[in-house]
Design an enzyme around this catalytic site. Structure first.
Site, PDB file in Angstrom:
ATOM      1  N   ASP A 102       3.865 -34.829  23.611  1.00 35.09           N
ATOM      2  CA  ASP A 102       2.653 -34.961  22.799  1.00 35.09           C
ATOM      3  C   ASP A 102       2.684 -33.960  21.647  1.00 35.09           C
ATOM      4  O   ASP A 102       3.489 -33.020  21.643  1.00 35.09           O
ATOM      5  CB  ASP A 102       1.410 -34.747  23.686  1.00 35.09           C
ATOM      6  N   ALA A 104       0.195 -31.459  18.839  1.00 35.23           N
ATOM      7  CA  ALA A 104      -0.922 -30.513  18.967  1.00 35.23           C
ATOM      8  C   ALA A 104      -1.438 -30.164  17.579  1.00 35.23           C
ATOM      9  O   ALA A 104      -0.730 -30.298  16.582  1.00 35.23           O
ATOM     10  CB  ALA A 104      -0.469 -29.255  19.699  1.00 35.23           C
ATOM     11  N   ASP A 105      -2.677 -29.705  17.557  1.00 33.13           N
ATOM     12  CA  ASP A 105      -3.285 -29.289  16.279  1.00 33.13           C
ATOM     13  C   ASP A 105      -3.161 -27.781  16.073  1.00 33.13           C
ATOM     14  O   ASP A 105      -3.127 -27.307  14.947  1.00 33.13           O
ATOM     15  CB  ASP A 105      -4.755 -29.701  16.248  1.00 33.13           C
ATOM     16  N   LYS A 115      -6.063 -29.688  20.878  1.00 30.91           N
ATOM     17  CA  LYS A 115      -5.665 -31.061  20.582  1.00 30.91           C
ATOM     18  C   LYS A 115      -6.906 -31.910  20.317  1.00 30.91           C
ATOM     19  O   LYS A 115      -8.010 -31.514  20.614  1.00 30.91           O
ATOM     20  CB  LYS A 115      -4.887 -31.658  21.769  1.00 30.91           C
ATOM     21  N   GLY A 116      -6.681 -33.083  19.741  1.00 28.31           N
ATOM     22  CA  GLY A 116      -7.795 -34.023  19.602  1.00 28.31           C
ATOM     23  C   GLY A 116      -8.146 -34.428  18.188  1.00 28.31           C
ATOM     24  O   GLY A 116      -9.128 -35.134  17.980  1.00 28.31           O
ATOM     25  N   GLY A 118      -6.752 -36.576  16.587  1.00 29.91           N
ATOM     26  CA  GLY A 118      -6.685 -38.041  16.604  1.00 29.91           C
ATOM     27  C   GLY A 118      -7.715 -38.666  17.532  1.00 29.91           C
ATOM     28  O   GLY A 118      -7.735 -39.893  17.698  1.00 29.91           O
ATOM     29  N   GLU A 124      -5.069 -37.918  26.625  1.00 29.86           N
ATOM     30  CA  GLU A 124      -3.926 -37.008  26.488  1.00 29.86           C
ATOM     31  C   GLU A 124      -3.945 -35.964  27.599  1.00 29.86           C
ATOM     32  O   GLU A 124      -2.902 -35.632  28.169  1.00 29.86           O
ATOM     33  CB  GLU A 124      -3.953 -36.325  25.120  1.00 29.86           C
ATOM     34  N   LYS A 142       1.339 -25.310  12.811  1.00 25.77           N
ATOM     35  CA  LYS A 142       0.375 -25.403  13.914  1.00 25.77           C
ATOM     36  C   LYS A 142       0.282 -24.107  14.732  1.00 25.77           C
ATOM     37  O   LYS A 142      -0.594 -23.967  15.571  1.00 25.77           O
ATOM     38  CB  LYS A 142       0.758 -26.558  14.858  1.00 25.77           C
TER      39      LYS A 142
HETATM   40  C1  5RP Z   1      -4.430 -36.572  18.905  1.00 24.11           C
HETATM   41  C2  5RP Z   1      -3.720 -35.280  18.993  1.00 24.11           C
HETATM   42  C3  5RP Z   1      -2.436 -35.165  18.260  1.00 24.11           C
HETATM   43  O1  5RP Z   1      -1.411 -34.930  19.156  1.00 24.11           O
HETATM   44  C4  5RP Z   1      -2.556 -34.032  17.294  1.00 24.11           C
HETATM   45  O2  5RP Z   1      -3.636 -34.301  16.427  1.00 24.11           O
HETATM   46  C5  5RP Z   1      -1.272 -33.830  16.469  1.00 24.11           C
HETATM   47  O3  5RP Z   1      -1.064 -34.908  15.602  1.00 24.11           O
HETATM   48  P1  5RP Z   1       0.082 -34.883  14.500  1.00 24.11           P
HETATM   49  O4  5RP Z   1       1.374 -34.895  15.234  1.00 24.11           O
HETATM   50  O5  5RP Z   1      -0.167 -36.119  13.678  1.00 24.11           O
HETATM   51  O6  5RP Z   1      -0.106 -33.629  13.675  1.00 24.11           O
HETATM   52  O7  5RP Z   1      -4.114 -34.358  19.682  1.00 24.11           O
HETATM   53  O8  5RP Z   1      -5.624 -36.550  19.646  1.00 24.11           O
END
Ligand code: 5RP
Length: 247
Positions: A102, A104-105, A115-116, A118, A124, A142
């Site tokens: 996965d 992460a933000d 996270k979150g 999206g 998740e 990040k």
């Molecule tokens: C979605 C998330 C994503 O994993 C998070 O936003 C990272 O996204 P990206 O890889 O596009 O930066 O938590 O809920």
């Protein structure tokens, strides 16, 4: 199969201007896929970085004949997996997963996460907690000294409970903002039919303690604080990849 939706997927990824971040995201995704063995049941995260991993898994299945199945964490992940030829599985069939990949933000050096962005945080977290190993892929922007620095915490909330949850967030000194939908009027609605409130608490002293307090609020479905869950983080940098491993 022709793709009929917009979003993080093959065609958009090809169109995107290739920046170092995009290259870095691709590289860490490929690194994460190296954790997968034949026969693995893999949690498929959401977001633009994990999208590269899903594509790579699809290619491995097609080129190497690996028997891998994916449990998607969102409609986005599910549709991309189908498009890339990754067979789907459910938690009903596989309550325990071999691995989850996965994005992460925000990430700290203890491998705690926010996270979150999206809006897929609840599934998740469920998928991550079902996995024997959680591998996180992200670019180095990040990484933060302290979680919460210039980063709100997404919280999935039952719509009925929204006013009381907002009040409780303020009592905890958070600044809550109801996330608006894009392409629709009104609040964003998650894949689970709930709202997301982004709450700014500033830099956190104790992410674990805050997570417990938030989870005790009636109407909070899940928080975007993933404390002590990640086993490995791959951080993409312009000059390569940094690997962080849980102590
Ligand atoms: C979605 C998330 C994503 O994993 C998070 O936003 C990272 O996204 P990206 O890889 O596009 O930066 O938590 O809920």
């Amino acid at each position: 199969m022709k793709k009929y939706w917009r979003g993080w997927g093959k065609s958009r990824l090809r169109r995107e201007k290739v920046s170092w971040r995009e290259e870095a995201k691709k590289r860490v995704a490929l690194e994460a896929v190296e954790h997968i063995n034949d026969g693995f049941i893999v949690g498929l995260g959401s977001g633009s970085t994990t999208a590269y991993a899903i594509q790579e898994i699809g290619e491995k299945i097609q080129l190497e004949g690996l028997r891998i199945k994916g449990v998607p964490t969102s409609h986005q992940a599910m549709m991309l997996a189908v498009h890339c030829g990754v067979p789907l599985a459910t938690l009903n069939e596989h309550p325990q997963l071999d691995l989850a990949i996965d994005g992460a933000d925000q990430i700290d050096r203890e491998l705690n996460l926010i996270k979150g962005r999206g809006g897929a945080l609840t599934r998740e977290k469920i998928v991550a907690s079902a996995a024997k190993q959680l591998v996180i892929v992200a670019d180095e922007t990040k990484l933060a000294e302290r979680l919460g620095t210039n980063q709100a915490i997404p919280i999935e909330v039952l719509p009925f409970a929204l006013p009381t949850v907002i009040a409780r967030m303020r009592e905890l000194d958070g600044q809550p903002v109801l996330r608006e939908g894009q392409g629709k009027v009104g609040p964003l609605v998650t894949d689970n039919g709930n709202f997301v409130v982004d709450v700014d608490f500033g830099p956190l002293d104790d992410a674990k303690e805050l997570n417990v307090k938030l989870k005790l609020i009636s109407g909070v479905i899940e928080t975007g604080l993933f404390v002590g869950m990640a086993d490995t983080v791959y951080l993409g940098k312009p000059e390569g990849i940094e690997k962080l491993v849980k102590d």
